[in-house]
Structures are given as structure tokens and as C-alpha cells.
Design a protein around this motif. Structure first.
Motif, short mmCIF file in Angstrom:
data_model
loop_
_atom_site.label_atom_id
_atom_site.label_comp_id
_atom_site.label_asym_id
_atom_site.label_seq_id
_atom_site.Cartn_x
_atom_site.Cartn_y
_atom_site.Cartn_z
N HIS A 121 -13.55 3.86 -12.85
CA HIS A 121 -12.25 3.23 -12.62
C HIS A 121 -11.43 4.08 -11.65
CE1 HIS A 121 -12.38 0.22 -15.97
NE2 HIS A 121 -13.32 1.06 -16.38
N ILE A 122 -10.95 3.46 -10.59
CA ILE A 122 -10.08 4.13 -9.62
C ILE A 122 -8.72 3.45 -9.68
CG2 ILE A 122 -9.71 4.72 -7.20
CD1 ILE A 122 -12.76 4.52 -6.81
N TYR A 123 -7.71 4.19 -10.14
CA TYR A 123 -6.35 3.65 -10.27
C TYR A 123 -5.56 4.03 -9.01
CZ TYR A 123 -7.89 3.75 -15.13
OH TYR A 123 -8.62 3.59 -16.29
N CYS A 124 -4.93 3.04 -8.38
CA CYS A 124 -4.11 3.29 -7.20
C CYS A 124 -3.33 2.02 -6.87
CB CYS A 124 -4.96 3.73 -6.00
SG CYS A 124 -6.21 2.53 -5.51
N HIS A 125 -2.39 2.13 -5.94
CA HIS A 125 -1.64 0.93 -5.56
C HIS A 125 -2.48 0.05 -4.63
CE1 HIS A 125 -0.59 2.45 -1.53
NE2 HIS A 125 -0.27 3.60 -2.09
N ALA A 126 -2.04 -1.18 -4.42
CA ALA A 126 -2.86 -2.20 -3.76
C ALA A 126 -3.26 -1.82 -2.34
CB ALA A 126 -2.11 -3.53 -3.76
N GLN A 127 -2.30 -1.33 -1.54
CA GLN A 127 -2.62 -0.99 -0.15
C GLN A 127 -3.63 0.14 -0.08
OE1 GLN A 127 0.44 -1.37 -1.56
NE2 GLN A 127 2.02 -1.68 0.02
N LEU A 128 -3.51 1.09 -1.00
CA LEU A 128 -4.44 2.21 -1.01
C LEU A 128 -5.84 1.77 -1.42
CD1 LEU A 128 -5.04 5.16 -0.66
CD2 LEU A 128 -4.01 5.62 -2.89
N ALA A 129 -5.93 0.86 -2.37
CA ALA A 129 -7.23 0.33 -2.77
C ALA A 129 -7.94 -0.30 -1.58
CB ALA A 129 -7.06 -0.69 -3.88
N GLU A 130 -7.20 -1.03 -0.76
CA GLU A 130 -7.79 -1.66 0.43
C GLU A 130 -8.26 -0.60 1.41
OE1 GLU A 130 -4.84 -4.22 2.02
OE2 GLU A 130 -4.92 -5.66 0.36
N LYS A 131 -7.47 0.46 1.61
CA LYS A 131 -7.83 1.48 2.58
C LYS A 131 -9.03 2.30 2.13
CE LYS A 131 -3.23 1.81 4.61
NZ LYS A 131 -2.04 2.64 4.88
N ILE A 132 -9.10 2.65 0.85
CA ILE A 132 -10.25 3.40 0.35
C ILE A 132 -11.53 2.59 0.53
CG2 ILE A 132 -11.35 4.36 -1.70
CD1 ILE A 132 -8.54 5.11 -2.70
N GLN A 133 -11.46 1.31 0.20
CA GLN A 133 -12.64 0.46 0.35
C GLN A 133 -13.03 0.31 1.82
OE1 GLN A 133 -12.85 -3.01 -2.59
NE2 GLN A 133 -10.73 -2.33 -2.86
#
Length: 271
Positions: A96-108
Motif C-alpha cells: 500500500h502506497i499512501y499519497c495524494h492524487a497528483q503524487l500517485a499519478e506522478k509516481i506511476q
């Protein structure tokens, strides 16, 4: 609960690692449970975890505060290695990776450009991006964790407060100075993790305010004002590594009467 500070330095350090840490719930009759916060700026995090004797197979919860390279690039290495172990059948459960929405997009996006698709195909499956918003609460390693937007004027960044089993609060406000908008989250905290870019006496050298950071004095004045029992300082410059603990403590104790911790990399504390 044990706190292990993997790295204590700011973005440009070379003699220590970038700021990141682990909270571990230690159990005598079953495996330890870990909550990791950030991963530093590269694959050195893999060596750090090995030295800390923490198996990647035992890490299932990671919180990423924001997108800056000194916090997020190590995440890509964790995704790669954990994804490979999922493929080999040696990693049980989900990551599980917890983060805000924009960061989730950037990490992926970074992972999709730099990591094999046989790993990235687990996004949305065994590798779960749990998107959090201001005030959202999750149960992580058996404790209630509430995430909050620190109101950064730079990259969007979140902190968190964890309610421990005995009712105490453990709070991390990220790597920028405490913002009054987060008062309700920080008030009543027994532990506060706060950045301190440098000594106040050296602010003219390191210019923390230009980078939206604070000094030891300001962090300690804040903790004293808010009645924090234990203040831990991190995200510092590295020119005083051998004397940092002494120098920061000497300056800080002029303004703060609680327990002041200035950790070295890989130092652990009982929370």
C-alpha cells in the motif's frame, strides 16, 4: 512502537541520507509491522533497509509526503524490488502506497517510464495507491493515522498524525515549517517530527527562509509554545554531522524544555 530514522539530511546531502523513517510495531509472538515514511532519493534505501535488518517482504505500508526527488525516487526502487518479489511468489499480501492524487499519478508515470511492465502491471492490484485527502484516516499497523495537507506553497505535501495505542499522538508535519492551518492536527501531540534546516546562528549562511525552511530555534520555540513532550529535528544541512547533535541540542535547549532529539542516520528510539 519503535522509530528508526533512516535519513536525516536535506535534498542535497552526500554524507548522510535524505530524510525518511520507519515506525515499527514490535511483536513477540508474530512478525513486526512497519509503516514507512518516504524513501529518500535513490537505491541506497535498499542498503539502509538491509542494514536495519528489515525485510522488504515485511513492508506493506508506505506514505509518500510529496514529489521532491529526495523523498520520492527511493519509492521507485521499492516498487521495482517488491514487484519483482511479487512475480517470484516471495512477497505475500499487498503493498500500500499512501499519497495524494497528483503524487500517485506522478509516481506511476515515473515507474512506467523506468521500471519493467511486468512490475508495473501490479498497479491497482498487489501494488495499491491509496489516495488520501486532507483529514482522511486509515488504520495502519493497528493505529489510527490521519493525513493532512500542510498547505505548502511549493509542491503539494501532506503530513500525518498517528494515534498510538495508549492514546498519545505522534505527528509529522513533513519537511516544511508547521503551518497554523494544521493546529487541530498538531495540538496535543506527544511527539513532533519537524524540520530544522540549520542553526539560527548560521541562517545567513544556509538561507533556510529562502527555501521555506526553519532553524533549530524556530522549531524549538514552536514545540515549547505547543507543549510538545518530545521534539525530533531532521532534514538538516550536513556540514556539522559529527557535532550536529551537540550544536543543535545546545541551541535548541535555550528555547525548548522538553525532550529534544537530534538523530543520526539509522538511530532508533522507543516512542
Amino acid at each position: 512502537m519503535k522509530l528508526t530514522v533512516f535519513g536525516t539530511g536535506n535534498a542535497s546531502v552526500t554524507e548522510c541520507y535524505n530524510t525518511c523513517f520507519m515506525l515499527t510495531e514490535e511483536k513477540n509472538d508474530c512478525p513486526d509491522r512497519h509503516f514507512m515514511v518516504d524513501a529518500g532519493g535513490g537505491n541506497r534505501i535498499l542498503k539502509i533497509l538491509k542494514d536495519a535488518k528489515i525485510r522488504l517482504e515485511d513492508i506493506h505500508d508506505l506514505f509518500v509526503t510529496h514529489e521532491h526527488v529526495d523523498h520520492v525516487l527511493g519509492v521507485i526502487w521499492l516498487i521495482r524490488v517488491i514487484g519483482e518479489r511479487i512475480n517470484k511468489g516471495s512477497y505475500e499480501g499487498d503493498f500500500h502506497i499512501y499519497c495524494h492524487a497528483q503524487l500517485a499519478e506522478k509516481i506511476q508515470a515515473i515507474a512506467n517510464m523506468t521500471v519493467q511492465q511486468k512490475v508495473c502491471r501490479h498497479f491497482g492490484g498487489r501494488i495499491i495507491f491509496d489516495v488520501v485527502e486532507d483529514g482522511d484516516t486509515r488504520c495502519i499497523i493497528g493505529n489510527e493515522v490521519t493525513f493532512f495537507d500542510i498547505a505548502s506553497t511549493k509542491a503539494k505535501q501532506f503530513g500525518f498524525t498517528m494515534r498510538l495505542q495508549d492514546g498519545r499522538k505522534f505527528t509529522c508535519v513533513g519537511d516544511e515549517p508547521y503551518n497554523e492551518v494544521n493546529y487541530e492536527y498538531v495540538k496535543g501531540s506527544s511527539w513532533l517530527l519537524h524540520e530544522a534546516f540549520c542553526l539560527y546562528d548560521e541562517a545567513d549562511i544556509f538561507k533556510p527562509y529562502e527555501k521555506h525552511h526553519s532553524t533549530v530555534r524556530e522549531a524549538c520555540q514552536l514545540a515549547e509554545k505547543m507543549g510538545i513532550d518530545t521534539l525530533l529535528l531532521y532534514h538538516t544541512e550536513e556540514t556539522h554531522l559529527k557535532e550536529r547533535k551537540r550544536l543543535y541540542t545546545e541551541e535548541g535547549k535555550q528555547y525548548y524544555s522538553g525532550q529534544l532529539l537530534v538523530p543520526d542516520d539509522m538511530e532508533s528510539f522507543e516512542v
